[in-house]
Enzyme design. Structure first.
Site, short mmCIF file in Angstrom:
data_model
loop_
_atom_site.label_atom_id
_atom_site.label_comp_id
_atom_site.label_asym_id
_atom_site.label_seq_id
_atom_site.Cartn_x
_atom_site.Cartn_y
_atom_site.Cartn_z
N ASP A 67 48.33 37.04 34.27
CA ASP A 67 47.34 37.92 33.77
C ASP A 67 46.68 37.50 32.74
OD1 ASP A 67 46.96 40.10 35.54
OD2 ASP A 67 48.70 40.87 35.08
N GLU A 98 42.29 42.97 33.33
CA GLU A 98 43.23 41.94 33.23
C GLU A 98 44.22 41.89 31.98
OE1 GLU A 98 44.25 40.56 35.75
OE2 GLU A 98 42.67 40.59 37.30
N HIS A 101 46.57 45.01 32.13
CA HIS A 101 47.66 44.45 33.09
C HIS A 101 48.75 43.69 32.11
CE1 HIS A 101 44.98 44.64 36.88
NE2 HIS A 101 45.08 45.67 36.16
N TYR A 105 53.02 44.93 31.02
CA TYR A 105 54.45 44.17 31.01
C TYR A 105 54.99 44.05 29.78
CZ TYR A 105 52.53 42.73 35.59
OH TYR A 105 51.89 42.55 36.82
N GLU A 158 44.87 36.29 42.58
CA GLU A 158 44.89 37.68 42.47
C GLU A 158 45.42 38.22 43.95
OE1 GLU A 158 42.52 40.22 40.62
OE2 GLU A 158 41.51 38.84 39.40
N GLU A 192 43.92 44.79 41.60
CA GLU A 192 43.77 43.45 42.04
C GLU A 192 43.31 43.58 43.56
OE1 GLU A 192 43.86 41.44 39.82
OE2 GLU A 192 45.74 41.80 38.76
N HIS A 195 39.65 43.70 42.96
CA HIS A 195 39.00 42.20 42.36
C HIS A 195 39.10 41.27 43.21
CE1 HIS A 195 41.06 43.39 38.21
NE2 HIS A 195 40.19 44.44 38.59
#
Length: 322
Positions: A67, A98, A101, A105, A158, A192, A195
């Site tokens: 990402d 992105e 994203h 994490y 992706e 995603e 995308h």
């Protein structure tokens, strides 16, 4: 009349209806990781053994790297080859998400892991042979490829390469574990999905402008790239999952998603694997809907916006107008 130096974007004059439809879909789906109660997964996390925790940590480290690549280099490169001003606006949205994203994490890490464990995750991520090779293959195309080659690399990233990592949280969700972690992953997958189909649609517009000979030559390049990526991904998957015995199941999931990526690009599937071959627990988790929410606060395990469905591939059929 003064000569035009810079033109304002006009959303009332749309050259490609797919640009407007995608913008509306992406803004309806907007979310942030800070609204997901990750701490509710701590009991599940403590119940995992050491090998399982290592898999989860390394999987999410790898997804963070991909990402980061997509937000810092991939979308920036795609923005240089736009057909319409509205397309640029869509890519601006994609690039921001992105980054969301990638940050998500780290929110998972800070909730579940110690500072020492977080350091280990990023050390592993930044030095894993197969993960670094994956990033190198994709980014070299972003930096030196043609506009069509860049779009292929992006769709493969992706719709295919992310899924070796997505398998893990979907598997745990199917076993009633780590539900809030999985909620974030499902939100990411939903993004995603849009995308990949949007960029694949833009690829098809350019690909269909090539003559037959150029198309044939390009398809050879495209499938050779997929073979290279899949060969590396098999090794990456084994390195991640051999310790918990999931490797072959994950490879099946990868092949299924590689075919989905090819379909996004308007190409024929390569592998025989179908949804029926994928672990049904994981396929159930792959549904892009999110969990129930609190109608009063509109938060909880998901957003009210979580009920917005991802766009279907048919929404991107070339020539189809809304």
């Amino acid at each position: 009349m003064v000569q035009t130096y810079y033109e304002a974007i006009n959303w009332n004059s749309i050259e490609d209806a797919i640009d407007k439809a995608t913008w509306e879909k992406l803004t309806e789906q907007f979310w942030l990781d800070t609204r997901i109660p990750l701490s509710n997964d701590l009991d599940d996390w403590r119940g995992l053994n050491t090998a399982e925790k290592t898999v989860v940590n390394h999987v999410f480290g790898g997804l963070t790297l991909l990402d980061t690549l997509q937000s810092q280099d991939g979308i920036d490169q795609l923005r240089r080859d736009i057909r319409t001003p509205q397309e640029l606006a869509v890519f601006n949205n994609i690039q921001f998400m992105e980054s969301v994203h990638a940050k998500s994490y780290s929110s998972i890490f800070s909730t579940l892991c110690t500072s020492e464990e977080i350091t280990e995750i990023f050390t592993w991520t930044n030095h894993n042979e197969y993960l670094q090779r994956k990033a190198e293959i994709v980014n070299s195309i972003y930096q030196t490829g043609t506009p069509l080659e860049k779009k292929v690399a992006s769709v493969f990233l992706e719709t295919f390469l992310f899924y070796s990592g997505f398998y893990t949280p979907l598997y745990y969700l199917g076993n009633n574990k780590l539900a809030n972690v999985a909620e974030i992953i499902k939100l990411i997958i939903r993004d995603e999905s849009v995308h990949g189909t949007y960029i694949g649609y833009k690829f098809q517009l350019g690909f269909n402008e090539l003559d037959a000979a150029a198309q044939s030559q390009f398809k050879d390049w495209l499938y050779n790239l997929l073979y290279d990526l899949y060969d590396n991904e098999e090794k990456y998957t084994a390195a991640l999952y051999d310790q918990v015995g999931w490797t072959e199941d994950v490879k099946t999931f990868l092949r299924y998603n590689a075919n989905k990526a090819l379909m996004n690009l308007g190409q024929d599937p390569l592998f025989p694997d179908t949804a029926d071959d994928v672990n049904p627990i994981v396929m159930n988790g792959l549904s892009t809907g999110t969990a129930n929410h609190d109608f009063f606060s509109q938060v909880g395990n998901g957003y009210l916006l979580g009920h917005v469905a991802a766009m279907k591939t048919s929404d991107y059929e070339i020539g189809r107008q809304k």
